[in-house]
Write a protein that holds these residues in place. Structure first.
Motif, PDB file in Angstrom:
ATOM      1  N   UNK A 180       0.820  -1.210   0.000  1.00 43.36           N
ATOM      2  CA  UNK A 180       0.000   0.000   0.000  1.00 43.36           C
ATOM      3  C   UNK A 180       0.857   1.265   0.000  1.00 43.36           C
ATOM      4  N   UNK A 181       0.322   2.388  -0.497  1.00 43.72           N
ATOM      5  CA  UNK A 181       1.048   3.662  -0.475  1.00 43.72           C
ATOM      6  C   UNK A 181       0.956   4.337   0.894  1.00 43.72           C
ATOM      7  N   UNK A 182       1.603   3.722   1.882  1.00 46.04           N
ATOM      8  CA  UNK A 182       1.571   4.180   3.272  1.00 46.04           C
ATOM      9  C   UNK A 182       3.000   4.225   3.791  1.00 46.04           C
ATOM     10  N   UNK A 183       3.329   5.249   4.571  1.00 46.48           N
ATOM     11  CA  UNK A 183       4.658   5.350   5.169  1.00 46.48           C
ATOM     12  C   UNK A 183       4.682   4.592   6.489  1.00 46.48           C
ATOM     13  N   UNK A 184       5.572   3.613   6.601  1.00 44.29           N
ATOM     14  CA  UNK A 184       5.603   2.745   7.784  1.00 44.29           C
ATOM     15  C   UNK A 184       6.164   3.466   9.010  1.00 44.29           C
ATOM     16  N   UNK A 185       5.504   3.238  10.160  1.00 44.87           N
ATOM     17  CA  UNK A 185       5.947   3.820  11.426  1.00 44.87           C
ATOM     18  C   UNK A 185       5.934   2.776  12.549  1.00 44.87           C
ATOM     19  N   UNK A 186       6.229   1.516  12.196  1.00 47.57           N
ATOM     20  CA  UNK A 186       6.200   0.452  13.204  1.00 47.57           C
ATOM     21  C   UNK A 186       7.455   0.409  14.060  1.00 47.57           C
ATOM     22  N   UNK A 187       8.577   0.863  13.515  1.00 47.75           N
ATOM     23  CA  UNK A 187       9.843   0.744  14.232  1.00 47.75           C
ATOM     24  C   UNK A 187      10.415  -0.653  14.207  1.00 47.75           C
ATOM     25  N   UNK A 188       9.862  -1.553  13.404  1.00 46.89           N
ATOM     26  CA  UNK A 188      10.363  -2.919  13.319  1.00 46.89           C
ATOM     27  C   UNK A 188      11.765  -2.936  12.706  1.00 46.89           C
ATOM     28  N   UNK A 189      12.606  -3.884  13.107  1.00 41.69           N
ATOM     29  CA  UNK A 189      13.953  -3.948  12.518  1.00 41.69           C
ATOM     30  C   UNK A 189      13.941  -4.289  11.041  1.00 41.69           C
ATOM     31  N   UNK A 190      12.850  -4.825  10.548  1.00 41.10           N
ATOM     32  CA  UNK A 190      12.734  -5.143   9.120  1.00 41.10           C
ATOM     33  C   UNK A 190      11.671  -4.263   8.462  1.00 41.10           C
ATOM     34  N   UNK A 191      11.521  -3.038   8.945  1.00 41.90           N
ATOM     35  CA  UNK A 191      10.535  -2.107   8.388  1.00 41.90           C
ATOM     36  C   UNK A 191      10.860  -1.777   6.932  1.00 41.90           C
ATOM     37  N   UNK A 192       9.883  -1.255   6.249  1.00 44.18           N
ATOM     38  CA  UNK A 192      10.031  -0.896   4.845  1.00 44.18           C
ATOM     39  C   UNK A 192      11.215   0.026   4.621  1.00 44.18           C
ATOM     40  N   UNK A 193      11.983  -0.288   3.589  1.00 45.05           N
ATOM     41  CA  UNK A 193      13.110   0.561   3.192  1.00 45.05           C
ATOM     42  C   UNK A 193      12.724   1.501   2.051  1.00 45.05           C
ATOM     43  N   UNK A 194      11.471   1.476   1.667  1.00 47.16           N
ATOM     44  CA  UNK A 194      10.991   2.272   0.541  1.00 47.16           C
ATOM     45  C   UNK A 194      10.001   3.321   1.040  1.00 47.16           C
ATOM     46  N   UNK A 195      10.415   4.573   0.981  1.00 47.30           N
ATOM     47  CA  UNK A 195       9.624   5.684   1.478  1.00 47.30           C
ATOM     48  C   UNK A 195       8.222   5.679   0.868  1.00 47.30           C
ATOM     49  N   UNK A 196       7.222   5.750   1.733  1.00 48.42           N
ATOM     50  CA  UNK A 196       5.853   5.872   1.259  1.00 48.42           C
ATOM     51  C   UNK A 196       5.208   4.590   0.805  1.00 48.42           C
ATOM     52  N   UNK A 197       5.861   3.441   1.038  1.00 44.25           N
ATOM     53  CA  UNK A 197       5.266   2.148   0.685  1.00 44.25           C
ATOM     54  C   UNK A 197       5.393   1.204   1.868  1.00 44.25           C
TER      55      UNK A 197
END
Length: 394
Positions: free
Chosen positions: A81-98
């Motif tokens: 989805x076109x959402x910026x991740x804010x979970x703080x997970x160590x494997x969080x999205x590396x792609x801004x806005x996805x």
């Protein structure tokens, strides 16, 4: 089979690693190129018979069992989805806005685990298994694109099977419902057009921003009193855009949202009411108000036998955590089209509420969406087991 295939520890480790890799690299609908390459490489490495994908992204592969039986389509959706991740997970999205904010990374990883589990026992299995990794579920367009591209043109399926991981059910719980399971969906795009003008001069007539507020206040009337088995239909707007400023009333405003219904009759009534609301709005404000429906899917409908099979297999895995869903939900999924074409099958829910949440877990499609990854073992076991059961000759 006296015993159902079980994933090995190595398979489950790979499922976890794959999920985290996919989570780091989310891709939007019809742009899942890296994801598709990973899937195809894994399937080829397992020795599956690769079939031409009907869509540019996605993948299709087959396992033929060593005994006669039925063909089961096992489907996983792959887009983010076109959402910026804010979970703080160590494997969080590396792609801004996805972000994988709905769990499709889990679905893909689990289905690859199912493919490996069945491939390791192929000679003992009945029937055939068609693994479908589908793009663009988030815009309910991928299943239709695959079908129109020839998904069932040369090979049909006797049943379709899939799951959706959910953050709002207790972890490891499996739920499914025979009949209407989830709602159908019509995505709408409303365009309001007026003359625009000076923010200090333009009043009610011709004011598309005021007209937008008028629509939003009355949108619930589109589904007032419309329900199915006690569940109200639903409508919402998720995107409002204009080209104005603090002192400029824009010429155009666009609203995007959806109407969720459960039957053709309810759908027809709700969409007619929406168009009546736009007619009223245009007259009231002296503007042009039009609507188009760029995306849609029918309700998810499970058949009785397949649903019973899923819940029976799940009971052997999680005991009393396997339960029928009492009422349908107003969420949607284009898995419905694959179920409809196959004529039978089941799309079930896998609970994965994080154990460390001391409140309601973050909802799907939000920046902090998380799941309990340990639930994926249950998903692999139930998908593999129910797939084999459904492949047995009738």
């Amino acid at each position: 089979m006296s015993t159902l295939p079980q994933p090995s520890a190595a398979v489950l480790d790979e499922v976890l690693e794959t999920r985290r890799d996919l989570h780091r690299h989310p891709e939007l609908s019809f742009h899942e190129h890296r994801t598709s390459r990973l899937i195809r490489e894994r399937l080829q490495g397992l020795g599956l018979a690769m079939e031409d994908s009907p869509t540019e992204t996605g993948a299709l592969a087959r396992i033929d069992g060593g005994r006669p039986g039925r063909t089961v389509l096992l489907r996983a959706d792959i887009d983010a989805l076109p959402i910026h991740e804010e979970t703080g997970l160590p494997f969080a999205s590396e792609d801004q806005g996805r972000m994988h904010a709905c769990g499709h990374d889990c679905h893909t990883a689990m289905m690859l685990g199912v493919a490996r589990t069945l491939a390791e026992r192929a000679e003992d299995l009945p029937g055939s298994y068609l693994f479908c990794f589908q793009p663009a579920e988030e815009i309910v367009s991928g299943a239709r694109a695959m079908i129109e591209g020839g998904l069932f043109r040369e090979r049909s399926a006797d049943a379709a099977l899939g799951l959706h991981i959910v953050s709002f059910l207790p972890s490891h719980q499996v739920m499914a419902r025979a009949g209407v399971h989830w709602a159908g969906c019509d995505g709408f795009d409303i365009e309001l057009r007026g003359p625009g003008g000076h923010g200090g001069l333009l009043k009610r007539q011709g004011n598309v921003v005021a007209a937008q507020s008028f629509i939003l206040e009355r949108l619930s009337t589109v589904v007032d009193g419309l329900e199915y088995e006690g569940v109200p239909c639903h409508t919402t707007v998720g995107d409002v855009r204009g080209d104005g400023a603090w002192n400029i009333v824009p010429r155009e405003v666009h609203l995007r949202g959806s109407v969720r219904t459960f039957t053709p009759e309810l759908r027809q009534e709700a969409l007619q009411r929406l168009e009546d609301l736009l007619l009223e709005t245009g007259t009231e404000f002296g503007i042009a108000a039009t609507v188009t429906y760029p995306m849609s899917c029918i309700p998810v409908r499970n058949d009785e036998r397949s649903t019973r099979t899923v819940l029976d297999v799940a009971a052997g895995v999680v005991g009393d955590l396997a339960q029928p869903l009492a009422q349908p939900l107003t969420v949607s999924d284009d898995m419905s089209l694959l179920l409809d074409l196959a004529g039978s099958g089941c799309y079930f829910m896998l609970g994965a509420a994080p154990a460390d949440e001391d409140r309601m877990p973050a909802a799907h499609h939000t920046t902090t969406f998380r799941v309990d990854e340990t639930a994926m073992e249950v998903g692999v076991r139930v998908l593999a087991g129910a797939g084999v059961r459904l492949a047995e000759p009738l």
